[in-house]
Enzyme design. Sequence first.
Site, PDB file in Angstrom:
ATOM      1  N   GLY A  71     120.642  46.514  62.967  1.00  0.00           N
ATOM      2  CA  GLY A  71     122.059  46.364  62.673  1.00  0.00           C
ATOM      3  C   GLY A  71     122.418  46.719  61.242  1.00  0.00           C
ATOM      4  CB  THR A  72     120.824  45.984  57.967  1.00  0.00           C
ATOM      5  OG1 THR A  72     120.975  44.566  58.025  1.00  0.00           O
ATOM      6  CG2 THR A  72     120.985  46.447  56.529  1.00  0.00           C
ATOM      7  CG  ASN A 151     127.317  36.481  61.111  1.00  0.00           C
ATOM      8  OD1 ASN A 151     128.398  36.919  60.710  1.00  0.00           O
ATOM      9  ND2 ASN A 151     126.388  36.055  60.286  1.00  0.00           N
ATOM     10  CD  GLN A 180     125.103  37.301  66.261  1.00  0.00           C
ATOM     11  OE1 GLN A 180     124.966  36.855  67.390  1.00  0.00           O
ATOM     12  NE2 GLN A 180     124.141  37.207  65.343  1.00  0.00           N
ATOM     13  CB  SER A 200     120.783  44.383  66.126  1.00  0.00           C
ATOM     14  OG  SER A 200     119.491  43.979  65.737  1.00  0.00           O
ATOM     15  CB  THR A 238     108.241  59.654  63.318  1.00  0.00           C
ATOM     16  OG1 THR A 238     107.763  60.791  62.593  1.00  0.00           O
ATOM     17  CG2 THR A 238     107.553  59.593  64.671  1.00  0.00           C
ATOM     18  CB  CYS A 338     121.233  38.632  56.872  1.00  0.00           C
ATOM     19  SG  CYS A 338     120.474  39.338  58.344  1.00  0.00           S
TER      20      CYS A 338
END
Length: 396
Positions: A71-72, A151, A180, A200, A238, A338
């Site tokens: 998500g970040t 969140n 969320q 995420s 990759t 976070c």
Amino acid sequence: MREVYLDNSATTKVLDRVAQTMYDVMTKYYGNPSSLHRKGIEAEKLIRKAREIIAQALGVKPGEIYFTSGGTESNNLAIKGAAYSMRRLGNHLITTAIEHPSVLDTFKQLEKEGFCVTYLSADGEGFVDTGALQKALRPDTILVSIMYVNNEVGSIQPIEEAAACIHQNKNTLFHVDAVQAFGKIPLVPGLKGIDMLSISGHKIYGPKGIGALFVKEKVRINPLFNGGGQEQNIRSGTENMPGIVGLGTAVEEAFENLSSWRKIMRDLKKRLKDRILQEIPDTVLNGPDTDMNGSGSSSDTINEAPHILNISFLGTRGEILLHTLESHGIYISTGSACSSHKEGRSHVLSAMGKSPEEIDGAIRFSLSPFLSMEDIDYTVEVLKKEVAEIRKFVRR
């Protein structure tokens, strides 16, 4: 000791089926998807399948899905990528004061680079006013970013109304942090009006270190990484094969069970909320105050997520309560994982106008469909005893 995990907004356990598919990729289908031999082609097919699963869940095209590390990164790629790409058309950006740190800190960085940012406030239940958004829009506004579900308090933002306001400006893009919301509530059908959307894996019983970004066809964003040109030159590096396949499997499970899992979590949340507010004195609900009844007619699809509950226990300290509950096998949080290591009070509760005492005594419960009513009742009984004990010392 009984174990009750009530921190599912921080992360979730990986489903057995997800773990098995990831194991298979790591031991059988381990080729590099950029390779031209059979092992590479096998891997490329698995990526294509995962992309199709996620696109179908969102009601969009597979080519509009880009895999990221979570998500970040999805938020950073969307916000910075769009801001840099659109800068020739303006330098005004809009977000809200209750966003996740991966959004707020990104906008603060863009301010340092010369962009002008407007931060919209929230009301006492954690909602952003679309009227304020309308007033904030300017001819040089190039990007708006608003989270789908908060969140910390679970408020569902009026995304469709916001999109209608935003697209009155033809050069303004709309990004939504749906970390969320995805897999927890129905999203806007076909993501109508949304130009970019972040998700995420580890919030929906998938692995950590994997996420995705939806970018609407014809929207152009600048890549943040230079390299081999993977993900249509938007996200070089990759591909995380086990993570991508695990995410696809988790999405499959989440959307097959979306309706039933929502009802389970809604019922659990109602039991937890009602018992705490009725049986423990001096408690304050932080977030939407929806009357969720057992008939399943809750309006949580309108304004309240089924899995997040934030309550202040006045006369306590959230961190003390967290560690006390942990000693009983109950795991909760004081806010966003976070930002838990940062000093200072919750920026979300502060933006909602909560008092210092309410903020200091706030804890977040976040549910999963794998909990039971017995888990909830056990939690409340422990809370009743421990909150009373903590108050004896804190209030001296």
